[in-house]
Structures are given as structure tokens and as C-alpha cells.
Design a protein around this motif. Structure first.
Motif, PDB file in Angstrom:
ATOM      1  N   TYR A 153      61.799  21.090  58.572  1.00  9.59           N
ATOM      2  CA  TYR A 153      62.009  22.510  59.059  1.00  9.59           C
ATOM      3  C   TYR A 153      60.912  23.147  59.317  1.00  9.59           C
ATOM      4  N   ARG A 154      60.064  23.223  58.403  1.00 12.73           N
ATOM      5  CA  ARG A 154      58.665  24.083  58.469  1.00 12.73           C
ATOM      6  C   ARG A 154      57.716  23.426  59.669  1.00 12.73           C
TER       7      ARG A 154
ATOM      8  N   GLY B 283      58.869  22.365  62.229  1.00 10.79           N
ATOM      9  CA  GLY B 283      59.628  22.367  63.700  1.00 10.79           C
ATOM     10  C   GLY B 283      60.321  21.110  63.958  1.00 10.79           C
TER      11      GLY B 283
ATOM     12  N   HIS C  24      63.412  19.870  63.825  1.00  9.78           N
ATOM     13  CA  HIS C  24      64.451  20.084  63.426  1.00  9.78           C
ATOM     14  C   HIS C  24      65.743  19.036  63.354  1.00  9.78           C
TER      15      HIS C  24
ATOM     16  N   ALA D 134      70.203  27.296  58.859  1.00  2.00           N
ATOM     17  CA  ALA D 134      68.995  28.039  59.451  1.00  2.00           C
ATOM     18  C   ALA D 134      68.498  27.062  60.621  1.00  2.00           C
ATOM     19  N   SER D 135      68.289  25.933  60.433  1.00  2.00           N
ATOM     20  CA  SER D 135      67.636  24.862  61.402  1.00  2.00           C
ATOM     21  C   SER D 135      68.582  24.943  62.564  1.00  2.00           C
TER      22      SER D 135
ATOM     23  N   LEU E 134      70.400  27.102  63.675  1.00  4.66           N
ATOM     24  CA  LEU E 134      70.447  28.338  64.170  1.00  4.66           C
ATOM     25  C   LEU E 134      68.859  28.496  65.106  1.00  4.66           C
ATOM     26  N   ASP E 135      67.739  28.015  64.439  1.00  3.89           N
ATOM     27  CA  ASP E 135      66.647  27.726  65.312  1.00  3.89           C
ATOM     28  C   ASP E 135      66.606  26.900  66.413  1.00  3.89           C
ATOM     29  N   SER E 136      67.357  26.144  66.500  1.00  6.13           N
ATOM     30  CA  SER E 136      67.349  24.928  67.570  1.00  6.13           C
ATOM     31  C   SER E 136      68.674  25.313  68.467  1.00  6.13           C
TER      32      SER E 136
ATOM     33  N   ASN F   3      71.896  35.298  57.369  1.00  5.06           N
ATOM     34  CA  ASN F   3      71.524  34.277  58.412  1.00  5.06           C
ATOM     35  C   ASN F   3      72.880  34.029  59.028  1.00  5.06           C
TER      36      ASN F   3
ATOM     37  N   SER G  37      74.133  36.030  67.424  1.00  7.24           N
ATOM     38  CA  SER G  37      73.769  35.179  68.729  1.00  7.24           C
ATOM     39  C   SER G  37      74.811  34.714  69.517  1.00  7.24           C
TER      40      SER G  37
ATOM     41  N   ASP H 187      58.518  42.865  63.263  1.00  4.45           N
ATOM     42  CA  ASP H 187      59.829  42.535  64.041  1.00  4.45           C
ATOM     43  C   ASP H 187      60.653  43.846  63.941  1.00  4.45           C
TER      44      ASP H 187
END
Length: 740
Positions: free
Chosen positions: A34-35, A37, A39, A65-66, A68-70, A96, A103, A160
Motif C-alpha cells: 500500500y505504501r 502504491g 494497490h 483505504a487502498s 478508495l485511493d485506487s 475513511n 466520493s 490540506d
């Protein structure tokens, strides 16, 4: 029996312990993936963990979380909802899940989850600013800013949160505060892409377009594939009149995100501007399929219908957009413009919708304090002209003669140009003025201050409610006296506009109380310079043996109402032909649609010649093909009427019940051709038939008409300009006599 059950329980416990140990051993691998990238790897490993331990909180949380990021929002929601069910007091998981729901545009659900996260952990900065973003999407901007402020109070170095606060301030048009928020975010994180992007948006609001471009390019240097930024840069390129670059950006953004609303709407915008209506409609419909409440898509789809002459459908779309967003200025402007083309609208309707603009937009704009003014009634008056059309544009043909013939001893002339486009006409306008200000990158506030510092006494709007107008500037009343004239002379509805240059035919005395402005009469609503190098041409029907009518107007002026009348005319003249000339006919979609409408009204395609864009000299030369011009209605010709008359081609016109439907007849009357102006449809046809049957009279008129036009008070541009100046002096004397 009991020993068997106990044995199974013991074995299950051992298996669970073994699975847990194996799962815990896999977790660091998932975290590392995950860290870095990766995913897909992270999600696969989480799946393996959950196969061993279905309620493994850390794996569920990481998988959510992964995902969501992808961008796998459904998976993210499923995983995080399970995580929250396992550990309902975990604030991070709640936060999260709130991000995922936001989203997915499920803002009420997101808000509830984010508020639960904050209740569990009151100083949770990430949850607070996430809640702020959700509130912003719910149009609760003040509450959004409050949430971001709480996030900043909890974590003063949180870039942010500053950026997110700036976005909310931006939507409230608190541009300076937004800029400060973005600057603070960038001071904490110099490569903060969203804050850099935000500065670009601030500069667009302030019309600082070059600075906006620098900011967008900087954001894209940080993240080259940011589709939202690319699309916004495309919108900026439209403002800068760089249409090819705009379209390239919209296409690039859509290659990354095929349903990105901003890019689809940008494509629609640029296609409408470049007269490509079919792809514009397709882009709008793609947006509306997913977001039926997109007021922007509705407005642009309405514009597409308006371009085709379907004014009723256009107005329906504008009204729908305004139901969704009552202060959507673009929809109001488009509706105002479209109603001038609508047969069912009279002067009362037209002025009511202009007042609607004032009520929804103008009334909320603060006025500028004028300060001390020299009230010498006979001193030199400074006149400021504001327009986006100091260039090759039909509007410029109506005001350039006045600019060129002003007497500069009693009048100082300053032009405030609000367009990036420049050409030879721009140079003529500059040469005719005492001062020139490139105002296209000035905000209304900045331009108002500049006008005040220039000590402008009379400020003249040359756009009305047409594209590129600066009526929000005129709402601020930066000059003691304000006038609307020529470019789109229909009245503005602004109480801050003092006078409207018109004429007694276009605006009869009985309807003048409906206007916000006081109507001041000129010889005609507009004038134009004599045609350069124009020579008399033979009457075509003498050689052809049949009459050829001409319609050198915008195709959207050709209403079904006027086609009904023209069809009656063509039934009476079975050999007659018609030439329609307009640049929009370069678009095959519009051309084919227009031909189909003529055919539907009984006018065969073989009788119709469609001519597209050309240089002006060629445009004027095309009048040699025409015996008689037909003025469309309810939206009449303006410049095209003057051009026809100056070329020796008389115009059949009809007086309607609106300013837009009386302007053509007013021009024809102003040059002494009263018998060419009808009061109703039957008389319109009768005039055309009468002169089509008398070619010798028509030939004589063709030879005499250019000189007759040039000698009339409306066609003599020097005489016309002196009348304008008499108006300015009258306005100024009244102002001084009233003590301001």
C-alpha cells in the motif's frame, strides 16, 4: 459426546489461532504494498488475510483505504463498512468511510459518518476537513469553512485543511481570502498540487488569466495526468480565445476520465463557439445521462437548440437550469438572448426577464462610491466605452462609425477593451480614441476603480446582454451617468443604467415606461459606415427571369413563424429563389437542418442556395445575387439590413411587438422606404409580390438606394454622431442641474 464437542472447539480454536498468526504475518506485506502504491498487490494480500480471518479489522481498514485511493469505491465502501462494524469506535475507519461516501456523492450519509468520527475524536483534523468538504458539496459553504477552521485549530500545520478552506471560500467568491488560504497551504507544502490549482481558480475569478495559466501549468508539472486541472485549463483557454488548445485539453482530460463533467461541458462550450452543434449536443447529453440536474449541461443544450432556431426548446432548458440554480447568470443571459428570437414574447416579457437578471445578479453587487465630481455643465466630457467587440465583429460595425467621427474637443474618448482578440478593427478603434485600456484581465472591481480614476463622466455599454458583456461592472455604477447602446441595444433592466439609445419606431412611446432606462432617440437604433468600394450591380432578375430573395442573417433568426410567411410568398412565385448566407452554414448539421425546415414549409431544396462564411468584401459582393432582401422576424436584421440597403438591395420588413422585431423596420423607415415596411404578415407578402412584379422600378431603386441611404440622417455617420453627442451633452447638463 461432550468430549467430541470439546475436541472440535479446541481444534477450531487452534485453527483460528493459526489463521490469525498467518494473517498477522501477511499484514506487513499488505502495508508495504500500500505504501509503495502497489494497490493491486495490497488488495490481493488483504483478500488473503480476510480469507483466513474474515473480521480482521486492520485488513478490512487497509483494503478500504487502498480501494478508495485506487478509485474502487464500491469495494472501499464494502470493506470500510465491515471494518466499522467490527470496531465501531475506531474514528479513523469512520472517517475513511465518510470519505468514500462523499466520493460517491452520498453526502448526507457521509456527513453522518464523519460527525460520528469527530464525536469519537473531537480534534481529529482529517475528519474535520473531510466533513468540511462534504458540507461544501452540500452547498453549506459557511459550515464547511467552520469545519476547516476547526481542523486548522487542531493542526495548524495542516496544508490540506488550508487548501480545502480555500476551495470553500472560492465558491463564496471570497477570492482574496481563498488566495490567502492557498498561499498558506503552499507555505507549508510548496508542491501541494490542489493548492496550486486553487490559485489558478482564484485568478480565473479575478480575470487574471495569464496568472491562472501559470498556476495550472505549475499544478500539472506536479501531477501531469490530473484530468480536473487539464479540463480547467481548457476552460481558461476558452476565456483566452485559444479554442484549439482548449479542445485539446478537453480531449486529453477525457482520455484519462471519459465521464469528467467539466471536460464534457468544456467540449460542448467550445463546439458551440465554433459552430459544431452535433458534437456539442452529444457532450451535453452524456453529462445529463449521469447527472440530470447539471444546470450547465442544460444551459449548453439549450444553446444548441437556440442555434437551430428551436427557441421554445432552448427556453425550456434555460428555465430548467434556473430551477436548479436560480442565480445561474449564464442561463439567465442565454434566456434573455433567446427570448428576443421567440415569437410569443413582447417588450413586456423582454424587459421582465432583464429585471430578473437584476434581481438575481445585479442587486447583490455593491456599488462604488463616486467621490467628488466636477459639475461644470459645459466642460469637456469624458466618455468611456466598454466592449468585448473592438474587433472584427458585427457589433463593431455599429459603433466604430461613432468612435471615428467624435469631436475630441468637447469629448474625451476612452475605450475599455474586454477581449483578448485583436485585429485590424482593434487598431481602428484605438486610433479613434484618446485613451485605450486593455481591460480583459481586470476584475469588475479593478476595472471600476480604473474607470473612476480615469474620471469617466459617461460610461457606455456596447454589449447589452450579449456574450462578453460586463453588466456586472455597470451594476457597480462606476460613472455618474451610464448608457447602453448599439452592440445589443435592447435595454438592460439595470436600475444603474440611466439611458438607452433607441429610436421612435424600435421603442414606441407607449412602451417606454417598461424600460429601466430613459429612452433617448437617435435617427435610428444603429448606423454603419458606407460600404467600402461598393459599386452598383445590375438587377439579377433582369437576366435570370425570376426573382431572387436574400436572407443574409443568422440562421437562428429564421423562425417557423417567418418560414410560414415565406412559404406563402414562394407559393405565389413558383419560380422564385432564395439565397441564405451566414457563417453557421459551414456546419453541415445546421445547414442540413435549415434545408429540412425550408422543405417542411413547402420550399423545395432546389430553390434554396446556402452560402457560408467569407471575407467581408465577398460577403458584400454576394448581394449582387439578390433582388430583394427578406427581413426575418421576430428577431430582425441589424447590420445585415444596413448592408443590404447600402448595396442597393431593398428590404421587406415587418413591425412586431418587441424591440427586436421592430429594429429592421425602423432602419428601413429611417432611409425613407416606408412603403417597404409591413404591419402584418399579409402586407409583408404583398410588398414582396408588388416589387417582384415591377423589375424596372426595382432596378431604378437599386441604382438610387446607396446614395439615398448615405444622405439620410440615419445613414450619414457624421450627422448621426453629432446626434449622439447632443445626447451626451443633454445627459451631462441634466446631471449637473440636478446636483448629482
Amino acid at each position: 459426546m461432550q468430549s467430541t464437542i470439546g475436541s472440535r472447539a479446541f481444534q477450531n480454536a487452534r485453527l483460528q489461532k493459526k489463521n490469525r498468526k498467518q494473517a498477522d504475518g501477511l499484514l506487513p506485506q499488505a502495508v508495504a504494498a500500500y505504501r509503495s502504491g502497489r494497490h493491486a498487490d495490497a488488495q490481493t494480500i488483504c483478500g488473503q488475510i480476510l480469507a483466513l480471518v474474515p473480521d480482521h479489522f486492520e485488513a478490512l481498514h487497509l483494503l478500504g483505504a487502498s480501494a478508495l485511493d485506487s478509485g474502487r469505491l464500491d469495494l472501499a465502501e464494502q470493506a470500510l463498512a465491515r471494518a466499522v462494524a467490527v470496531e465501531p469506535r475506531n474514528a479513523e475507519a469512520q472517517a475513511n468511510l465518510g470519505l468514500v461516501l462523499s466520493s460517491m456523492k452520498r453526502y448526507e450519509e457521509a456527513r453522518a459518518v464523519q460527525e460520528r468520527a469527530i464525536a469519537l475524536k473531537p480534534n481529529f483534523a482529517t475528519a474535520l476537513t473531510g466533513l468540511g468538504n462534504t458540507l461544501m458539496n452540500m452547498q453549506l459553504f459557511a459550515q464547511a469553512i467552520e469545519a476547516h477552521d476547526r481542523a486548522i485549530a487542531a493542526k495548524p500545520d495542516y496544508a490540506d485543511a488550508y487548501c480545502n478552506r480555500g476551495m470553500a471560500q472560492l465558491l463564496l467568491l471570497r477570492n482574496e481570502e481563498a488566495r490567502q488560504s492557498f498561499d498558506r497551504a503552499l507555505a507549508l507544502a510548496p508542491r501541494h498540487m490542489q493548492a496550486t490549482f486553487g490559485k489558478g481558480l482564484v485568478n480565473i475569478n479575478l480575470r487574471h488569466f495569464e496568472q491562472a495559466l501559470v498556476a495550472f501549468n505549475a499544478a500539472l508539472a506536479i501531477k501531469p495526468d490530473a484530468a480536473a486541472v487539464i479540463a480547467q485549463r481548457g476552460r481558461l483557454y476558452i476565456q483566452m480565445a485559444r479554442f484549439e488548445e482548449a479542445e485539446a485539453d478537453f480531449n486529453a482530460a477525457l482520455a484519462t476520465d471519459p465521464m469528467l463533467e467539466t471536460a464534457l461541458l468544456g467540449r460542448a462550450h467550445v463546439c458551440v463557439l465554433t459552430e459544431r452543434i452535433a458534437p456539442a449536443m452529444a457532450a451535453c447529453k452524456r453529462v445529463l445521462e449521469r447527472n440530470p440536474a447539471s444546470e450547465v449541461a442544460l444551459a449548453w443544450l439549450g444553446a444548441c437548440f437556440a442555434k437551430q432556431g428551436d427557441t421554445a426548446a432552448a427556453i425550456q432548458h434555460f428555465d430548467r437550469a434556473l430551477e436548479i440554480k436560480p442565480d445561474f447568470e449564464d442561463a439567465i443571459l442565454k434566456k434573455i438572448f433567446a427570448l428576443d428570437f421567440y415569437p410569443g414574447a413582447d417588450i413586456a416579457v423582454h424587459q421582465a426577464v432583464r429585471r430578473e437578471w437584476w434581481d438575481r445578479i445585479g442587486a447583490h453587487i455593491p456599488r462604488l462610491a463616486l467621490g467628488a465630481i466636477d459639475r461644470d455643465a459645459e466642460r469637456r466630457i469624458t466618455v468611456g466605452y466598454v466592449s468585448s467587440d473592438f474587433r472584427s465583429h458585427s457589433a463593431a460595425l455599429t459603433f466604430l462609425p461613432v468612435l471615428r467621427h467624435h469631436d475630441h474637443q468637447p469629448f474625451k474618448i476612452i475605450c475599455y477593451s474586454c477581449s483578448p482578440l485583436v485585429d485590424s478593427v482593434t487598431e481602428h478603434c484605438k486610433a479613434a480614441s484618446d485613451g485605450w485600456v486593455d481591460a480583459w484581465q481586470m476584475s469588475d472591481e479593478e476595472l471600476a476603480v480604473r474607470i473612476r480614476s480615469d474620471q469617466v463622466d459617461i460610461l457606455v455599454d456596447l454589449s447589452g446582454h450579449s456574450a462578453g458583456n460586463r453588466l456586472t461592472l455597470f451594476a457597480r455604477k462606476p460613472a455618474p451617468i451610464q448608457v447602453t447602446a448599439w452592440g445589443n441595444a435592447t435595454g438592460t433592466g439595470l436600475p444603474t443604467m440611466d439611458y438607452f439609445f433607441a429610436d421612435p419606431v424600435t421603442v414606441p412611446e407607449a412602451v417606454r415606461p417598461l424600460f429601466a432606462e430613459e429612452v433617448y432617440d437617435l435617427p435610428a437604433l444603429i448606423t454603419t459606415d458606407p460600404l467600402p468600394g461598393a459599386q452598383p450591380t445590375p438587377l439579377p432578375m433582369l437576366q435570370n427571369g425570376y426573382v431572387t430573395f436574400g436572407v443574409f442573417n443568422r440562421v437562428d433568426k429564421i423562425s417557423d413563424q417567418v418560414l410560414d410567411v415565406w412559404s406563402a410568398l414562394f407559393r405565389a412565385l413558383p419560380d422564385a429563389r432564395v439565397v441564405v448566407k451566414n457563417g453557421a452554414l459551414d456546419d453541415s448539421f445546421l445547414r442540413d437542418g435549415l434545408i429540412a425546415r425550408f422543405v417542411a414549409h413547402g420550399i423545395a431544396e432546389s430553390r434554396l442556395t446556402c452560402l457560408g462564411s467569407s471575407m467581408r468584401q465577398e460577403h458584400i459582393a454576394a448581394f449582387a445575387l439578390v433582388d430583394i432582401s427578406l427581413d426575418p422576424f421576430p428577431q430582425n436584421g441589424g447590420v445585415s439590413t444596413w448592408e443590404s440597403l447600402q448595396a442597393g438591395v431593398p428590404v421587406v420588413a415587418k413591425l412586431g411587438n418587441s424591440s427586436a422585431s421592430r429594429a429592421g423596420g425602423a432602419i428601413v423607415k429611417a432611409v425613407g422606404l416606408d412603403d417597404w415596411v409591413a404591419e402584418d404578415d399579409e402586407a409583408y407578402v404583398a410588398i414582396a409580390l408588388k416589387y417582384a412584379a415591377d423589375p424596372s422600378a426595382l432596378a431604378r431603386l437599386r441604382a438610387e438606394l446607396p446614395a439615398r441611404v448615405a444622405s439620410s440622417p440615419a445613414g450619414n455617420v457624421v450627422t448621426y454622431t453629432r446626434k449622439v453627442e447632443e445626447g451626451y451633452r443633454t445627459f451631462w447638463r441634466r446631471y449637473c442641474a440636478a446636483g448629482g
